[in-house]
Design an enzyme around this catalytic site. Structure first.
Site, short mmCIF file in Angstrom:
data_model
loop_
_atom_site.label_atom_id
_atom_site.label_comp_id
_atom_site.label_asym_id
_atom_site.label_seq_id
_atom_site.Cartn_x
_atom_site.Cartn_y
_atom_site.Cartn_z
N SER A 116 0.05 -11.91 -6.52
CA SER A 116 1.27 -11.12 -6.56
C SER A 116 2.08 -11.47 -7.80
CB SER A 116 2.06 -11.32 -5.26
OG SER A 116 3.06 -10.34 -5.09
N ASP A 170 -2.02 -2.15 0.57
CA ASP A 170 -0.96 -3.07 0.17
C ASP A 170 0.40 -2.34 0.14
OD1 ASP A 170 0.78 -4.85 -1.15
OD2 ASP A 170 -0.83 -5.69 -2.35
N HIS A 201 -1.23 -6.92 1.80
CA HIS A 201 -0.83 -7.86 0.73
C HIS A 201 -1.23 -9.27 1.17
CE1 HIS A 201 1.31 -8.54 -3.00
NE2 HIS A 201 2.05 -9.47 -2.45
#
Length: 220
Positions: A116, A170, A201
Site C-alpha cells: 500500500s 481492493d 486490500h
C-alpha cells in the site's frame, strides 16, 4: 542525512542480501514480520529490514495521528498528493539503503518492498535511485507523483525487476489505479511482473507463494 527510523530486523548479521520492506498506513514494522518464514529464504543469507513509519496526522482519517509514510488528503488517493511527505519518506528509504551498503550489501542484492503506502514509496524511490537495485516488490499499491516521473527517474534502474500484485476487489487502492500505474511503467519501458488475486486490500496465500518464487529467482 535523514534520521534512520526504528526497524524490526530478521536474518543474519552477515547477510548477503537485504530486503527493506515498508508497511502500509496505520501499521508498523512488525506487520510483515510473520511472513518471513513463509518465503523460504532462511538459508539464502537474506536480512529483512522492516522500518516503522513516522507518526503523523492523516487527513482522510479525520487528522488522527498514526504511522504513515505520507498524508492522504483525499479518498481519491492519487489526488492532491503529499509531495513533501512522499519525498521525506524517499529520503528515509535512501538512508536505509545507504546503511545496508555500509553493512556490506551490494545494491544489486537489495530489494525494496512495500504494501500500500509502503509499496508506493518503494516504487517511487527505487525508480529514482542512482545505483542498480535488485528489484522492487510493490503490493496493493500504485505509482505516486507520475507528473514528475519522467524528469526524476534514474536510467540506472531502467531494467530493474518489478513485481506488482493487487486484489481484484481492493476497496482502498482500486485495481484500476494499480493497472494505470502498471501501464504507465510499461509505456516508459519497464518490465512489470503483474499478478492479481481474488482478495481485497490484503495479502493472500497464493500471492505469498508467487512472492517467494520471485524472490528466490532474484536471490539465486
Amino acid at each position: 542525512m535523514s534520521q534512520l527510523p526504528e526497524c524490526v530486523e530478521v536474518g543474519p548479521a552477515d547477510a548477503q542480501y537485504s530486503i527493506i520492506w515498508l508497511h502500509g498506513l496505520g501499521a508498523d514494522g512488525h506487520d510483515f514480520e510473520p511472513l518471513v518464514p513463509e518465503l523460504g529464504l532462511t538459508d539464502r543469507g537474506v536480512r529483512f529490514v522492516f522500518p516503522h513509519a513516522p507518526v503523523q496526522p492523516v487527513t482522510v482519517n479525520s487528522g488522527m495521528a498514526m504511522r504513515a509514510w505520507y498524508d492522504i488528503r483525499s479518498p481519491q488517493i492519487q489526488q492532491d498528493e503529499d509531495r513533501d511527505g512522499i519525498q521525506a519518506s524517499q529520503a528515509i528509504l535512501e538512508a536505509l539503503i545507504r546503511r545496508e551498503v555500509e553493512r556490506g550489501i551490494d545494491t544489486r542484492r537489495l530489494v525494496l518492498a512495500g504494501f500500500s503506502q509502503g509499496g508506493a514509496i518503494a516504487l517511487h524511490t527505487g525508480l529514482r535511485h542512482n545505483e542498480p537495485l535488485g528489484g522492487i516488490l510493490a503490493l496493493s499499491t500504485y505509482l505516486p507523483l507520475v507528473s514528475t516521473f519522467e524528469q526524476e527517474r534514474e536510467p540506472t534502474n531502467q531494467h530493474i525487476p518489478i513485481f506488482m500484485a493487487h486484489g481484484k476487489s481492493d476497496p482502498i487502492v482500486p485495481l484500476w489505479l494499480a493497472e494505470d500505474s502498471r501501464y504507465f511503467l510499461e509505456q516508459a519501458g519497464y518490465s512489470v511482473d503483474w499478478h492479481t488475486y481474488a482478495m481485497q486490500h490484503q495479502v493472500s496465500l497464493d500471492e505469498v507463494s508467487d512472492i517467494a518464487a520471485w524472490l528466490g529467482h532474484n536471490f539465486a
